[in-house]
Scaffold this motif. Structure first.
Motif, mmCIF file in Angstrom:
data_model
loop_
_atom_site.group_PDB
_atom_site.id
_atom_site.type_symbol
_atom_site.label_atom_id
_atom_site.label_comp_id
_atom_site.label_asym_id
_atom_site.label_seq_id
_atom_site.Cartn_x
_atom_site.Cartn_y
_atom_site.Cartn_z
ATOM 1 N N HIS A 211 0.968 -1.162 0.064
ATOM 2 C CA HIS A 211 -0.007 -0.058 0.055
ATOM 3 C C HIS A 211 1.050 1.224 0.044
ATOM 4 C CE1 HIS A 211 -3.554 -2.610 0.769
ATOM 5 N NE2 HIS A 211 -2.622 -3.230 1.584
ATOM 6 N N ASN A 212 2.003 1.193 -0.050
ATOM 7 C CA ASN A 212 3.123 2.531 -0.211
ATOM 8 C C ASN A 212 2.686 3.020 -1.741
ATOM 9 O OD1 ASN A 212 3.804 2.087 2.537
ATOM 10 N ND2 ASN A 212 5.503 1.158 2.078
ATOM 11 N N ILE A 213 1.642 3.510 -2.006
ATOM 12 C CA ILE A 213 1.506 3.845 -3.366
ATOM 13 C C ILE A 213 1.135 5.367 -3.486
ATOM 14 C CG2 ILE A 213 0.007 3.466 -5.344
ATOM 15 C CD1 ILE A 213 -0.450 0.608 -4.143
ATOM 16 N N VAL A 214 1.708 5.762 -4.480
ATOM 17 C CA VAL A 214 1.301 7.413 -4.984
ATOM 18 C C VAL A 214 0.696 7.254 -6.342
ATOM 19 C CG1 VAL A 214 1.913 9.699 -5.150
ATOM 20 C CG2 VAL A 214 3.058 8.344 -3.460
ATOM 21 N N VAL A 215 -0.313 7.874 -6.780
ATOM 22 C CA VAL A 215 -0.779 7.967 -8.250
ATOM 23 C C VAL A 215 -0.660 9.271 -9.010
ATOM 24 C CG1 VAL A 215 -2.815 7.324 -9.483
ATOM 25 C CG2 VAL A 215 -2.258 5.952 -7.267
ATOM 26 N N SER A 216 -0.292 9.238 -10.164
ATOM 27 C CA SER A 216 -0.499 10.278 -10.878
ATOM 28 C C SER A 216 -1.283 9.979 -12.163
ATOM 29 C CB SER A 216 0.896 10.972 -11.176
ATOM 30 O OG SER A 216 1.669 9.991 -11.991
ATOM 31 N N MET A 217 -1.989 10.945 -12.620
ATOM 32 C CA MET A 217 -2.630 10.925 -13.948
ATOM 33 C C MET A 217 -2.400 12.224 -14.839
ATOM 34 S SD MET A 217 -4.635 8.325 -12.994
ATOM 35 C CE MET A 217 -5.690 8.067 -14.088
ATOM 36 N N LYS A 218 -1.256 12.337 -15.490
ATOM 37 C CA LYS A 218 -0.736 13.398 -16.138
ATOM 38 C C LYS A 218 -1.284 13.378 -17.485
ATOM 39 C CE LYS A 218 3.411 14.422 -13.377
ATOM 40 N NZ LYS A 218 4.808 14.651 -13.304
ATOM 41 N N ALA A 219 -1.583 14.583 -17.994
ATOM 42 C CA ALA A 219 -1.799 14.942 -19.368
ATOM 43 C C ALA A 219 -1.087 16.034 -19.735
ATOM 44 C CB ALA A 219 -3.368 14.863 -19.596
ATOM 45 N N SER A 220 -1.082 16.424 -21.291
ATOM 46 C CA SER A 220 -0.517 17.837 -21.355
ATOM 47 C C SER A 220 -1.586 18.704 -21.663
ATOM 48 C CB SER A 220 0.176 17.369 -22.888
ATOM 49 O OG SER A 220 -0.687 17.207 -23.867
ATOM 50 N N ALA A 222 -4.765 20.665 -19.609
ATOM 51 C CA ALA A 222 -4.892 20.735 -18.041
ATOM 52 C C ALA A 222 -6.521 20.243 -17.916
ATOM 53 C CB ALA A 222 -5.037 22.286 -17.748
ATOM 54 N N PRO A 223 -7.613 20.646 -19.053
ATOM 55 C CA PRO A 223 -8.865 19.803 -18.464
ATOM 56 C C PRO A 223 -8.798 18.507 -18.721
ATOM 57 C CG PRO A 223 -8.802 21.868 -20.362
ATOM 58 C CD PRO A 223 -7.518 21.435 -20.174
ATOM 59 N N VAL A 224 -8.033 17.879 -19.355
ATOM 60 C CA VAL A 224 -8.035 16.262 -19.276
ATOM 61 C C VAL A 224 -7.400 15.876 -18.053
ATOM 62 C CG1 VAL A 224 -7.071 14.089 -20.479
ATOM 63 C CG2 VAL A 224 -8.046 16.147 -21.944
ATOM 64 N N MET A 225 -6.166 16.488 -17.674
ATOM 65 C CA MET A 225 -5.747 16.159 -16.392
ATOM 66 C C MET A 225 -6.507 16.388 -15.198
ATOM 67 S SD MET A 225 -4.149 18.507 -13.996
ATOM 68 C CE MET A 225 -2.916 18.626 -12.850
ATOM 69 N N MET A 226 -7.168 17.385 -15.181
ATOM 70 C CA MET A 226 -7.990 17.663 -14.035
ATOM 71 C C MET A 226 -9.016 16.632 -13.884
ATOM 72 S SD MET A 226 -8.213 21.735 -13.488
ATOM 73 C CE MET A 226 -8.613 22.240 -15.320
ATOM 74 N N ALA A 227 -9.803 16.204 -15.058
ATOM 75 C CA ALA A 227 -10.737 15.240 -14.935
ATOM 76 C C ALA A 227 -10.215 13.977 -14.594
ATOM 77 C CB ALA A 227 -11.391 15.240 -16.497
ATOM 78 N N ALA A 228 -9.109 13.532 -15.207
ATOM 79 C CA ALA A 228 -8.778 12.187 -14.761
ATOM 80 C C ALA A 228 -8.195 12.392 -13.156
ATOM 81 C CB ALA A 228 -7.424 11.909 -15.508
ATOM 82 N N TYR A 229 -7.814 13.184 -12.510
ATOM 83 C CA TYR A 229 -7.490 13.091 -11.188
ATOM 84 C C TYR A 229 -8.758 13.168 -10.324
ATOM 85 C CZ TYR A 229 -2.467 13.910 -11.527
ATOM 86 O OH TYR A 229 -1.062 13.840 -11.834
#
Length: 403
Positions: A211-220, A222-229
């Motif tokens: 469970h030592n997990i960090v998650v990222s959902m990056k996109a180039s 901003a609207p896609v990135m925000m929706a994914a997070y």
């Protein structure tokens, strides 16, 4: 028509405090990531990891300007072995720095080696078990999807077990531009596809009690990135996975636009309480990313790492050269930490607009400056003595340190 729209009924909508999403704490070296800790700042060196001397120097430069976690790329076993030497050099000539290894295409052997020399391993679900896309494919059968899932679990398990044994961290770092082919067939090039890609790896970790997990959902974008997070946070919370989020707009570019684009994506999520560590990705020297990170965090009140300057935009009532004086005040006090200093052009807006500042520099009458401590006017001085008198007031209060 009277009444308040339902969407505005919640008091929380008007709350001036940021209520962070509650997450577990994940340790990366001597830095903790999670809602019980300050939002951590990180970046990535651009030196080739095989250049041991250059990479060590790059990590040190970043750490010295405030970067708390440093990532380096590890595309081969030779690079993984170089990380061992880099880490040792840091410890011998500088100090330990939390390090993250970036592992991509079919990188299991690389990950197993480098995991012994870093504090966190970052994998990209779309590339970690990578199959070259087939241009003639029109679909994936359920049997094919199942077989790929089993192969991913079998390949991924040794890394999870090693990280668990070593008490180290994993970043499951999804990129919008590198989703696996079967995810694109199933969900399209969408935030949902990004979420499903991450969840597949999270569930494998959960089955292995890691469970030592960090998650990222990056996109180039901003609207896609925000929706994914947002979708990712909702999905994890619904399934009982309170893992921290690493925020970033990938490939943001350079200059003002790169900074604005990164802020446009990162700041709204932080304001909503999402995000436990951030990176601003600029096409510039990595050290230039760090001030942007701290400015975003300070502007939202999430960290206090520099002086906060409150200054009016100037108008016809302004009684001195506001831009010049602001530069003088900034040059004299920018090395201080944790103060709010207001520079206001006239008495009309000055005291009210700067009420939350620790100190105020206000045009009282032509040629005269009023100095404030909070809401209280302390003294009036000639304009030529204003900056020196402000420094003297800060010193009187014991809040001054020499540069």
């Amino acid at each position: 028509m009277t009444g308040t729209p339902a969407s505005y009924d919640s008091v929380a909508r008007y709350d001036t405090l940021i209520h962070r999403r509650q997450t577990r704490s994940v340790r990366v070296g001597d830095i903790w990531i999670g809602s019980d800790h300050p939002v951590a700042v990180q970046s990535m060196i651009n030196e080739d990891t095989l250049d041991i001397e250059g990479a060590t120097a790059g990590i040190r430069r970043l750490h010295e300007v405030g970067c708390e976690i440093v990532r380096l790329t590890v595309p081969s076993l030779a690079h993984a072995n170089a990380v061992k030497e880099i880490r040792q050099r840091l410890e011998d000539t500088y100090q330990p720095v939390p390090l993250v290894a970036d592992v991509h295409h079919n990188g299991m052997k690389i990950a197993l080696e480098v995991a012994q020399h870093v504090d966190k391993v970052r994998i990209n679900p779309g590339l970690f078990v990578f199959d070259k896309p087939d241009p003639n494919r029109t679909e994936f059968s359920p049997e094919e999807v199942s077989a790929i899932g089993e192969r991913i679990a079998e390949t991924f398990e040794p890394l999870v077990q090693l990280l668990k044994q070593e008490d180290k961290a994993l970043r499951i770092g999804v990129n919008h531009g590198s989703l696996a082919e079967r995810m694109l067939f199933s969900y399209g090039d969408t935030p949902l596809g990004m979420v499903e890609s991450a969840m597949e790896f999270i569930r494998i970790c959960d089955r292995l009690d890691f469970h030592n997990i960090v998650v990222s959902m990056k996109a180039s974008r901003a609207p896609v990135m925000m929706a994914a997070y947002r979708m990712m946070a909702d999905r994890m919370d619904a399934e009982g996975f309170p893992y921290p989020l690493h925020l970033g707009v990938t490939e943001a570019g350079d200059g003002d636009y790169g900074r604005i684009k990164s802020t446009a994506g990162i700041a709204p999520l932080l304001a909503e309480g999402l995000g436990d560590t951030i990176r601003v990705s600029l096409t510039e020297a990595p050290e230039k990313e760090i001030p942007v990170c701290y400015s975003i965090l300070q502007s939202l009140g999430l960290r206090k790492t520099m002086v906060e300057y409150v200054a009016c935009p100037s108008c016809g009532r302004t009684l001195f050269n506001l831009e010049e004086v602001l530069h003088q005040v900034r040059n004299a006090t920018a090395h201080l930490t944790g103060l709010d200093i207001a520079v206001m052009g006239c008495i009309v807006n000055g005291p009210g607009e700067m009420a939350d500042a620790d100190y105020g520099y206000v045009g009282k009458t032509p040629g005269t400056i009023s100095l404030y401590r909070g809401r209280d006017e302390i003294r009036r001085v000639p304009e030529a003595e204003g900056v020196a008198a402000l420094i003297a007031l800060i010193k009187e209060d014991g809040r001054w340190v020499d540069p």
